[in-house]
Design a protein around this motif. Structure first.
Motif, PDB file in Angstrom:
ATOM      1  N   ARG A  50       0.833  -1.219   0.000  1.00  0.00           N
ATOM      2  CA  ARG A  50       0.000   0.000   0.000  1.00  0.00           C
ATOM      3  C   ARG A  50       0.862   1.262   0.000  1.00  0.00           C
ATOM      4  N   HIS A  51       1.966   1.224  -0.723  1.00  0.00           N
ATOM      5  CA  HIS A  51       2.853   2.386  -0.771  1.00  0.00           C
ATOM      6  C   HIS A  51       3.177   2.802  -2.204  1.00  0.00           C
ATOM      7  N   MET A  52       2.379   2.367  -3.181  1.00  0.00           N
ATOM      8  CA  MET A  52       2.660   2.701  -4.577  1.00  0.00           C
ATOM      9  C   MET A  52       2.187   4.118  -4.886  1.00  0.00           C
ATOM     10  N   SER A  53       2.923   4.800  -5.770  1.00  0.00           N
ATOM     11  CA  SER A  53       2.537   6.146  -6.195  1.00  0.00           C
ATOM     12  C   SER A  53       1.635   6.069  -7.424  1.00  0.00           C
ATOM     13  N   ALA A  54       1.059   7.196  -7.802  1.00  0.00           N
ATOM     14  CA  ALA A  54       0.000   7.216  -8.805  1.00  0.00           C
ATOM     15  C   ALA A  54       0.493   6.872 -10.206  1.00  0.00           C
ATOM     16  N   ILE A  55       1.667   7.384 -10.597  1.00  0.00           N
ATOM     17  CA  ILE A  55       2.094   7.243 -11.991  1.00  0.00           C
ATOM     18  C   ILE A  55       2.315   5.781 -12.389  1.00  0.00           C
ATOM     19  N   PRO A  56       3.119   4.997 -11.663  1.00  0.00           N
ATOM     20  CA  PRO A  56       3.255   3.591 -12.080  1.00  0.00           C
ATOM     21  C   PRO A  56       1.949   2.810 -12.000  1.00  0.00           C
ATOM     22  N   VAL A  57       1.110   3.089 -11.023  1.00  0.00           N
ATOM     23  CA  VAL A  57      -0.185   2.396 -10.932  1.00  0.00           C
ATOM     24  C   VAL A  57      -1.069   2.773 -12.117  1.00  0.00           C
ATOM     25  N   CYS A  58      -1.045   4.035 -12.500  1.00  0.00           N
ATOM     26  CA  CYS A  58      -1.807   4.508 -13.654  1.00  0.00           C
ATOM     27  C   CYS A  58      -1.378   3.771 -14.920  1.00  0.00           C
ATOM     28  N   LEU A  59      -0.077   3.667 -15.160  1.00  0.00           N
ATOM     29  CA  LEU A  59       0.433   2.988 -16.353  1.00  0.00           C
ATOM     30  C   LEU A  59       0.111   1.498 -16.309  1.00  0.00           C
ATOM     31  N   SER A  60       0.127   0.921 -15.112  1.00  0.00           N
ATOM     32  CA  SER A  60      -0.226  -0.492 -14.972  1.00  0.00           C
ATOM     33  C   SER A  60      -1.699  -0.716 -15.282  1.00  0.00           C
ATOM     34  N   LEU A  61      -2.546   0.170 -14.796  1.00  0.00           N
ATOM     35  CA  LEU A  61      -3.981   0.063 -15.066  1.00  0.00           C
ATOM     36  C   LEU A  61      -4.250   0.167 -16.565  1.00  0.00           C
ATOM     37  N   PHE A  62      -3.550   1.090 -17.222  1.00  0.00           N
ATOM     38  CA  PHE A  62      -3.700   1.241 -18.670  1.00  0.00           C
ATOM     39  C   PHE A  62      -3.271  -0.023 -19.403  1.00  0.00           C
ATOM     40  N   ALA A  63      -2.077  -0.532 -19.069  1.00  0.00           N
ATOM     41  CA  ALA A  63      -1.535  -1.684 -19.790  1.00  0.00           C
ATOM     42  C   ALA A  63      -2.393  -2.928 -19.595  1.00  0.00           C
ATOM     43  N   THR A  64      -3.014  -3.058 -18.437  1.00  0.00           N
ATOM     44  CA  THR A  64      -3.808  -4.251 -18.146  1.00  0.00           C
ATOM     45  C   THR A  64      -5.053  -4.339 -19.012  1.00  0.00           C
ATOM     46  N   PHE A  65      -5.773  -3.226 -19.149  1.00  0.00           N
ATOM     47  CA  PHE A  65      -7.078  -3.281 -19.814  1.00  0.00           C
ATOM     48  C   PHE A  65      -7.055  -2.782 -21.257  1.00  0.00           C
ATOM     49  N   GLN A  66      -6.039  -2.012 -21.664  1.00  0.00           N
ATOM     50  CA  GLN A  66      -5.875  -1.718 -23.085  1.00  0.00           C
ATOM     51  C   GLN A  66      -4.898  -2.754 -23.629  1.00  0.00           C
ATOM     52  N   SER A  67      -5.366  -3.970 -23.753  1.00  0.00           N
ATOM     53  CA  SER A  67      -4.527  -5.143 -23.946  1.00  0.00           C
ATOM     54  C   SER A  67      -4.364  -5.458 -25.424  1.00  0.00           C
ATOM     55  N   ALA A  68      -3.879  -6.684 -25.679  1.00  0.00           N
ATOM     56  CA  ALA A  68      -3.758  -7.152 -27.059  1.00  0.00           C
ATOM     57  C   ALA A  68      -5.110  -7.156 -27.760  1.00  0.00           C
ATOM     58  N   ILE A  69      -6.194  -7.251 -26.995  1.00  0.00           N
ATOM     59  CA  ILE A  69      -7.532  -7.220 -27.599  1.00  0.00           C
ATOM     60  C   ILE A  69      -7.756  -5.911 -28.337  1.00  0.00           C
ATOM     61  N   SER A  70      -7.420  -4.796 -27.702  1.00  0.00           N
ATOM     62  CA  SER A  70      -7.622  -3.499 -28.366  1.00  0.00           C
ATOM     63  C   SER A  70      -6.552  -3.223 -29.409  1.00  0.00           C
ATOM     64  N   LEU A  71      -5.331  -3.702 -29.200  1.00  0.00           N
ATOM     65  CA  LEU A  71      -4.273  -3.507 -30.198  1.00  0.00           C
ATOM     66  C   LEU A  71      -4.645  -4.156 -31.526  1.00  0.00           C
ATOM     67  N   LEU A  72      -5.271  -5.299 -31.468  1.00  0.00           N
ATOM     68  CA  LEU A  72      -5.729  -5.970 -32.683  1.00  0.00           C
ATOM     69  C   LEU A  72      -7.144  -5.554 -33.066  1.00  0.00           C
ATOM     70  N   GLY A  73      -7.982  -5.322 -32.061  1.00  0.00           N
ATOM     71  CA  GLY A  73      -9.407  -5.166 -32.309  1.00  0.00           C
ATOM     72  C   GLY A  73      -9.831  -3.804 -32.821  1.00  0.00           C
ATOM     73  N   ILE A  74      -9.286  -2.715 -32.251  1.00  0.00           N
ATOM     74  CA  ILE A  74      -9.744  -1.387 -32.656  1.00  0.00           C
ATOM     75  C   ILE A  74      -9.397  -1.083 -34.112  1.00  0.00           C
ATOM     76  N   PRO A  75      -8.153  -1.275 -34.580  1.00  0.00           N
ATOM     77  CA  PRO A  75      -7.886  -1.036 -36.007  1.00  0.00           C
ATOM     78  C   PRO A  75      -8.723  -1.928 -36.923  1.00  0.00           C
ATOM     79  N   THR A  76      -8.922  -3.184 -36.523  1.00  0.00           N
ATOM     80  CA  THR A  76      -9.735  -4.086 -37.344  1.00  0.00           C
ATOM     81  C   THR A  76     -11.187  -3.641 -37.375  1.00  0.00           C
ATOM     82  N   GLU A  77     -11.697  -3.160 -36.252  1.00  0.00           N
ATOM     83  CA  GLU A  77     -13.063  -2.646 -36.197  1.00  0.00           C
ATOM     84  C   GLU A  77     -13.235  -1.460 -37.137  1.00  0.00           C
TER      85      GLU A  77
END
Length: 608
Positions: A50-77
């Motif tokens: 419980r000692h993490m700062s906002a910036i690395p947690v923010c980038l982790s949250l982004f990387a987790t849910f903007q995953s390979a699904i969106s990397l392949l899926g959004i351009p294809t859509e």
């Protein structure tokens, strides 16, 4: 540019880039694990102390849910259906603002490890906690299976990397550093993977735009192909994408994600409530930039293959829409060995971040929700060891599920919304019911959850079996393809690059067929078909699942209230802050909020 007879494959430099990404993730994860090896407790392992700062947690949250699904899926859509998906991305941004009003002020002061512990506190019963946790774990398992499998399927045919190799590599590496280092390893490797993702997507966007002839030409071809469209405002719920169903459906889908264990676990790992708020605020511009780049990439891919005069899907060079992005990358970045490997590394990065975060959250759910009783008298080191073993088990399980589901077909963005939304929508409804209405009780909430889940699953399965399909807009021209054999084609071009003069964009047969298809897509195709719930847009599935859960849950709670006798109302702190004063007196609100607030202030001062 490749010749018709030349096979497009990975070169040695491409494998070097891929090895550097995978090796870098492994080294970072193991380094963090080695640093914390002597002092690691369960809280440190699952929540980073419980000692993490906002910036690395923010980038982790982004990387987790903007995953390979969106990397392949959004351009294809965008390539197959157009830019109406923009409103889905706007709904995603809006969901972050809503999370600031709901997730952070409700969950953070409770100091939870598992988000489903909230349900036990709210209903004074372990049954809602266990049911909610089980549904959340099923959702996470499904999401991680798709996130691990979809890039593996795409890369197998388009790049030549065997399916089993992609699944095992990502699965084994992610499981290894997550099991050893826990949340800290997950977050800091996600930071590295985010850098890889942005390096890859910007490289592809810039190089592809230059090849086509600039942004203006990309935009013109997108307009002629019917892909650039932002004005579909039909109120017919059967139209696949409109402004309304994209915005509303996306808000519900992503708000459910914010109540997911992986998201809340990151919020709880921050060192203060103000840092948790910053996580969401900082993620908004990152997600916005990413969404714009991925949509632009879809238009660039369309312009690229139109300029070549050979659409790989129409020509049969590839047989799965999910292979489109890696196939394009191998052509567009082939001028410099290693660059295709850079972009393929972004796809692996997306899958790796999702997997590592997911198995960490699954182990947290298992330890805190299902094994809390048996582990109560165990030592801290023993519980931490058991948690690490659970991470390994879940990692192996997901590798197996991904391989067993290898017959999966896209489009992956729609599959994700449809089937994962079938469980995440009712789960969101359960949290909304619990946080909005103090009248809700355990039997009513569970019945509402069951009703919402049954409807969502029925809708998802029925739509896939009996719903009217939408093949998308017509694919590009194939007049400059050269037959390689009786069933497959490859790209050809007169030289390195494109001719300066394109075919007439607005009078070609392709453009005319696009106009006809666009008319059908806006609802004309339903005129001769009786109304069916199976034809509803897939974007509405999480909406109906959540709404049914809330309505049925609240109604049954009110009906059953006299039968349950006197039921004590939940504390005000267990409701969303914006509705506490509506249901409770000022004195009740202050008495329940003062103690957590004082604790937060004391903790913040201690950190300073």
């Amino acid at each position: 540019m490749s010749s018709p007879s030349e096979a497009i494959q990975f070169q040695a430099a491409d494998f070097v880039f891929l090895a550097l990404m995978l090796g870098g993730s492994m080294v970072i994860g193991l380094y963090i694990a080695a640093r914390r090896r002597q002092t690691q407790t369960r809280e440190d392992y699952l929540l980073g102390g419980r000692h993490m700062s906002a910036i690395p947690v923010c980038l982790s949250l982004f990387a987790t849910f903007q995953s390979a699904i969106s990397l392949l899926g959004i351009p294809t859509e965008v390539y197959t259906h157009g830019t109406m998906i923009l409103y889905s991305q706007l709904g995603l941004v809006l969901s972050y603002y809503l999370a600031l009003l709901t997730v952070v002020p409700l969950m953070y002061p409770l100091r939870l490890t598992s988000v489903y512990e909230y349900l036990r506190l709210r209903y004074r019963s372990r049954l809602p906690q266990l049911v909610g946790s089980a549904m959340g774990m099923v959702t996470n398992l499904s999401y991680m299976t798709v996130a691990l499998l979809s890039p593996a399927l795409a890369l197998e045919t388009a790049v030549g990397i065997p399916l089993w190799m992609s699944i095992v590599l990502v699965g084994a590496i992610g499981t290894a550093y997550t099991s050893l280092g826990g949340m800290r390893s997950v977050i800091w490797t996600d930071v590295f993977q985010t850098a890889v993702i942005f390096a890859g997507i910007f490289t592809v966007l810039v190089k592809g735009t230059m090849d086509v002839g600039g942004p203006t030409k990309v935009w013109q071809i997108g307009l002629a192909g019917g892909r650039v469209r932002f004005d579909e405002t039909s109120l017919d719920p059967r139209v696949r994408h409109t402004v309304w169903n994209q915005m509303v459906g996306s808000v519900f889908f992503w708000l459910a994600v914010h109540f997911n264990q992986s998201s809340v676990q990151r919020v709880m790992s921050t060192r203060a409530k103000r840092e948790a708020n910053r996580v969401y605020l900082l993620t908004i511009p990152i997600v916005t930039t990413y969404s714009i780049v991925m949509m632009a990439t879809g238009l660039v891919i369309l312009a690229y293959f139109f300029s070549l005069g050979c659409d790989p899907l129409a020509a049969g060079s590839i047989h799965n829409k999910n292979q489109l992005v890696p196939y394009f990358v191998l052509h567009a970045l082939r001028f410099l060995p290693g660059l295709p490997g850079l972009y393929i590394s972004t796809i692996f990065s997306g899958a790796l971040s999702t997997l590592s975060s997911g198995i960490n959250s699954l182990s947290a759910n298992m330890v805190e929700d299902f094994l809390a009783g048996p582990l109560r008298h165990r030592s801290e080191s023993a519980v931490t060891t058991i948690t690490k073993l659970l991470v390994c088990c879940f990692g192996l399980l997901i590798i197996g599920l991904a391989y067993l589901a290898k017959e999966f077909q896209g489009p992956i963005t729609q599959i994700t919304y449809t089937f994962i939304g079938a469980s995440s929508g009712p789960a969101l409804g359960l949290f909304l019911l619990s946080g909005l209405f103090p009248q809700a009780n355990s039997p009513g909430a569970l019945a509402g959850l069951g009703a919402g889940f049954l409807y969502s699953v029925w809708q998802a399965v029925g739509a896939s079996l009996f719903g009217q399909s939408n093949p998308g807009l017509p694919l590009g021209p194939t007049d400059r393809c050269v037959a390689a054999n009786s069933t497959a084609y490859d790209l050809t071009t007169a030289g390195y690059g494109f001719t300066s003069k394109l075919p007439d964009l607005y009078t070609s047969p392709w453009s005319q067929s696009v106009t006809t298809a666009a008319t059908t897509a806006t609802g004309a195709g339903f005129q001769d078909r009786d109304f069916s719930l199976y034809d509803l847009s897939y974007t509405l599935n999480p909406v109906f699942g959540a709404v049914i859960t809330v309505v049925v849950g609240l109604s049954l709670s009110l009906v059953l209230r006299p039968c349950l006798g006197e039921v004590q109302s939940p504390e005000a702190k267990l409701l969303f802050p914006f509705c506490r004063r509506f249901w409770y007196s000022d004195r009740d609100v202050l008495s329940t909020e003062m103690k957590p607030r004082e604790k937060d202030i004391g903790r913040d001062l201690g950190e300073i």
